[in-house]
Design a protein around this motif. Structure first.
Motif, short mmCIF file in Angstrom:
data_model
loop_
_atom_site.label_atom_id
_atom_site.label_comp_id
_atom_site.label_asym_id
_atom_site.label_seq_id
_atom_site.Cartn_x
_atom_site.Cartn_y
_atom_site.Cartn_z
N TYR A 104 33.00 33.88 43.65
CA TYR A 104 33.99 33.23 42.77
C TYR A 104 33.37 31.87 43.36
CZ TYR A 104 38.80 32.42 42.12
OH TYR A 104 40.40 32.03 41.83
N SER A 132 31.60 39.95 46.74
CA SER A 132 32.16 38.51 45.03
C SER A 132 32.91 37.73 45.85
CB SER A 132 32.36 39.86 44.68
OG SER A 132 34.10 40.44 45.71
N VAL A 172 34.02 30.57 39.92
CA VAL A 172 35.15 29.13 39.53
C VAL A 172 35.25 28.47 39.99
CG1 VAL A 172 38.00 29.98 39.51
CG2 VAL A 172 35.89 32.28 38.89
N ASP A 205 37.70 46.33 42.22
CA ASP A 205 37.16 46.00 43.28
C ASP A 205 36.57 44.62 43.49
OD1 ASP A 205 37.88 48.84 44.07
OD2 ASP A 205 36.05 49.37 43.82
N TRP A 206 36.49 44.03 42.90
CA TRP A 206 34.93 43.19 42.54
C TRP A 206 35.94 41.56 42.31
CZ3 TRP A 206 29.49 42.55 43.13
CH2 TRP A 206 29.19 43.48 43.35
N VAL A 207 36.32 40.44 42.92
CA VAL A 207 36.93 39.90 43.48
C VAL A 207 36.41 37.94 43.09
CG1 VAL A 207 39.04 40.83 45.15
CG2 VAL A 207 36.73 39.03 45.82
N ASN A 208 35.05 38.25 42.58
CA ASN A 208 34.68 37.06 42.20
C ASN A 208 35.04 36.12 41.13
OD1 ASN A 208 33.06 39.06 40.62
ND2 ASN A 208 31.39 38.83 40.97
N ASP A 209 36.10 36.44 39.88
CA ASP A 209 36.72 35.67 39.27
C ASP A 209 37.58 36.03 38.38
OD1 ASP A 209 36.17 34.48 36.47
OD2 ASP A 209 34.21 36.15 36.50
N ARG A 263 39.07 48.64 48.43
CA ARG A 263 37.76 48.31 47.90
C ARG A 263 36.37 48.38 47.91
NH1 ARG A 263 40.64 42.95 45.01
NH2 ARG A 263 42.80 43.16 45.80
N ASN A 264 36.42 49.20 49.27
CA ASN A 264 35.04 49.24 49.38
C ASN A 264 34.61 50.74 48.42
OD1 ASN A 264 33.50 48.20 51.76
ND2 ASN A 264 33.00 50.97 51.89
N GLU A 265 32.94 49.96 48.06
CA GLU A 265 32.23 50.78 47.65
C GLU A 265 30.73 51.63 47.35
OE1 GLU A 265 31.41 48.41 43.39
OE2 GLU A 265 33.86 47.94 42.52
#
Lengths: 309, 303
Positions: B66, B62, B70, A195-199, A175-177
């Motif tokens: 969250y 990220s 959320v 990749d982004w786990v913010n939602d 998941r690296n960018e």
């Protein structure tokens, strides 16, 4: 002793995010989403099909799950390969038994090394996502842009040719960018990345080349993170997945809006004989609920997009 | 550098004057949600890296985001169900970034205390003057956005200097959450001689310490919270104790973890002799009723 003045200056201290990649938005402020057939919970199973090179360079870091011993690290090379030879076929049986329609995030180097596996998946009609070239070909901050572009091109060209699919989803290795990854993905026809786990729901991501969708592929629930990183038991992974399913279904009912349960899985981890039953039990539990819809990520995103104003 | 910070004196658990909480409660119970903002690209502190990867550190940034997008509302709704007002450990720049969150908490009469400006700006390397400026900025920001100065402090990312607690006392604070030496409030020495206390926060019950550092399973975390409470409730019959659950919206509010947390809250608040309160109220009650006795008892110790 003192720090430079910049340590007490806050140039992005203002409403919203501290960058321009996406807009600030709380999940509870968004319009409700309905899944096909009036279902409440979309089950997205993502299977990572990976190649870990024996001659790992580890630039800029050694990827989790990669080689850890002096060269040649035969134990980890072959144990990861186990997933693609043995574990994955246990996965496929379990998916068929419970009617689960997964997506497969594939390293393009694996597609070249195991054409029979790629054929099997393509013939099943399951969605293939791009997962970079291999697990030691990382995308990272400071990487030369032309070098990174070549990785994206190689990965997508290979997978599209081998599968006959459009391949519009992307998951970066680890998941690296880099700072350019989102632009390069759009440039190559990618529509969504994971990749982004913010939602817990899809959202719009801005790039210099136009928009991209971010799909919520939980890291906290993935088999590798729970079992290998956190050293929790297989049974605990199962309990965590069931608790997550219960919670998301409850939240979907209360908010009258669909939710997504995303399970990121590795056949070299859960495909082991002593673990596969936990995957089966998880799928049995989730698909046993009336209000669950199982679909690959492209289909979930399509249903979501059709409801966005 | 010193071998001991000199902030408090040794004082045995046995034989202390009795602390009584309002309503005859045995335990003062508080929940401290950390509501934090981590920057994607902070200036590099020479003493501590903000992120393990070169910019952009997508994974770490990220998951913390969250929590705000959320997790916050989820935890807030759970606390509402059990009549708990959060005591927020606040990255005060969040007042500017996400005022919606601040408004929701202010409407519920939650407490706001200072946790610095950003959780990616560390105390390490700041001069005393710079740290004073940072702390004052955080105090002023909370007052501007909530109408009340903060009473408490938890240093950003638990990064301290030798002056941190003195400086916060001088900025008008009355309690610190930075010390883990006791299960009761205790007097803290500050250089201006004012009355200042430590309110037990808890590193052991902190969800991030449990989940990320100690890699605890979610259901076990719920059991740890209940066990922690049981003993403090039992001992609190003789002498009042404090239990704190410090949380983070990006940890405790994940779908696979919230149930275990909620079950623990249901268990704890289901007991009759629990004072469900905030950090500020604990500090104020202690300062008014017990601080003087404690100082006298500590001074009277032999040796």
């Amino acid at each position: 002793m003192a720090l430079e003045r910049e340590h007490l200056e806050y140039p992005r201290r203002a409403y919203g995010m501290d960058h321009d990649r996406y807009d600030w938005s709380m999940l509870t402020d968004r319009s409700p989403v309905q899944w096909p057939g009036g279902k409440r919970l979309a089950l997205w199973v993502n299977v990572c099909l990976q190649f870990f090179p024996l001659n790992q360079k580890g630039k800029p870091f050694a990827v989790p799950g990669g080689m850890t011993m002096p060269y040649p690290d035969l134990r980890h090379f072959s144990l990861r390969d186990y997933g693609n030879r043995v574990g994955i076929y246990r996965f496929l049986k379990a998916f068929d038994r419970y009617g689960v329609r997964p997506g497969f995030a594939v390293n393009s180097a694996l597609a070249e090394r195991a054409p029979a596996l790629l054929r099997t998946i393509a013939e099943r009609g399951d969605e293939i996502l791009a997962h970079g070239v291999h697990m030691d070909a990382l995308h990272y901050g400071g990487q030369d842009e032309a070098e990174e572009r070549a990785l994206v091109t190689e990965c997508l060209d290979t997978l599209r040719q081998a599968s006959g699919q459009a391949v519009t989803g992307w998951l970066s290795p680890a998941r690296n960018e880099s700072e350019h990854t989102p632009e390069l993905l759009v440039e190559h026809g990618v529509e969504y990345f994971c990749d982004w786990v913010n939602d817990d729901m899809p959202y719009r991501f801005h790039t210099g080349n136009g928009g991209l969708w971010a799909m919520p592929l939980s890291n906290e629930l993935e088999d590798r993170f729970v079992i290998m990183n956190n050293l929790h038991s297989e049974q605990s992974w199962l309990e965590q997945v069931c608790d997550a399913a219960d919670f998301l279904l409850q939240e979907a009912e209360q908010s009258d809006s669909g939710r997504i349960l995303a399970l990121n899985l590795h056949p070299w981890m859960l495909g082991q004989p002593h673990r596969i039953a936990k995957l089966e039990q998880a799928l049995d539990y989730i698909t046993g609920k009336d209000s669950v819809w199982t679909a690959p990520p492209g289909e979930i995103l399509k249903a979501f997009r059709e409801q966005q104003a | 550098m010193k071998a001991d910070p000199g902030l408090y004196d040794y004082w045995p658990w046995e034989g202390r004057p009795k602390i009584s909480w309002p309503g005859g409660a045995r335990v003062a119970f508080w929940v401290a949600p950390n509501i934090e903002f981590y920057e994607l690209n902070p200036p590099a502190n020479p003493h501590r890296k903000a992120w393990p990867q070169p910019y952009p550190a997508t994974p770490g940034y990220s998951i913390r985001d969250y929590g705000n997008r959320v997790g916050h509302v989820r935890q807030m709704e759970v606390l509402d169900r059990y009549g708990i007002r959060g005591s927020i450990s606040l990255s005060t720049a969040l007042c500017d970034h996400h005022p919606e969150i601040i408004r929701m908490c202010a409407e519920r009469d939650w407490e706001f205390f200072s946790h610095g400006i950003y959780n990616t700006r560390y105390t390490y390397g700041l001069s005393e003057e710079q740290e004073r400026e940072m702390i004052q900025d955080s105090v002023d920001t909370i007052e501007k956005h909530t109408g009340r100065k903060p009473a408490g402090y938890l240093a950003p990312a638990l990064s301290h200097s030798e002056h941190t607690i003195d400086l916060f006392a001088e900025a008008g604070g009355i309690y610190t959450c930075d010390l883990f030496h006791d299960d009761q409030p205790t007097p803290v020495h500050v250089r201006n001689g004012q009355r200042f206390v430590s309110v037990p926060y808890s590193l052991e019950m902190n969800d991030t310490i449990a989940y990320v550092v100690n890699k605890v399973e979610p259901r076990r975390y719920g059991q740890m919270l209940k066990d922690n409470f049981d003993r403090l409730y039992q001992e609190g019959a003789d002498n009042g104790t404090v239990m704190c659950i410090p949380t983070h919206n990006y940890q405790v509010s994940c779908p696979h973890r919230l149930k275990a947390f909620e079950e623990a809250l249901e268990y704890i608040t289901g007991h009759s002799d629990v004072w469900v309160t905030t950090g500020r109220e604990i500090a104020e009650h202690y300062l008014e009723h017990h601080y003087g006795n404690a100082v006298a008892a500590i001074a009277a110790q032999e040796g």
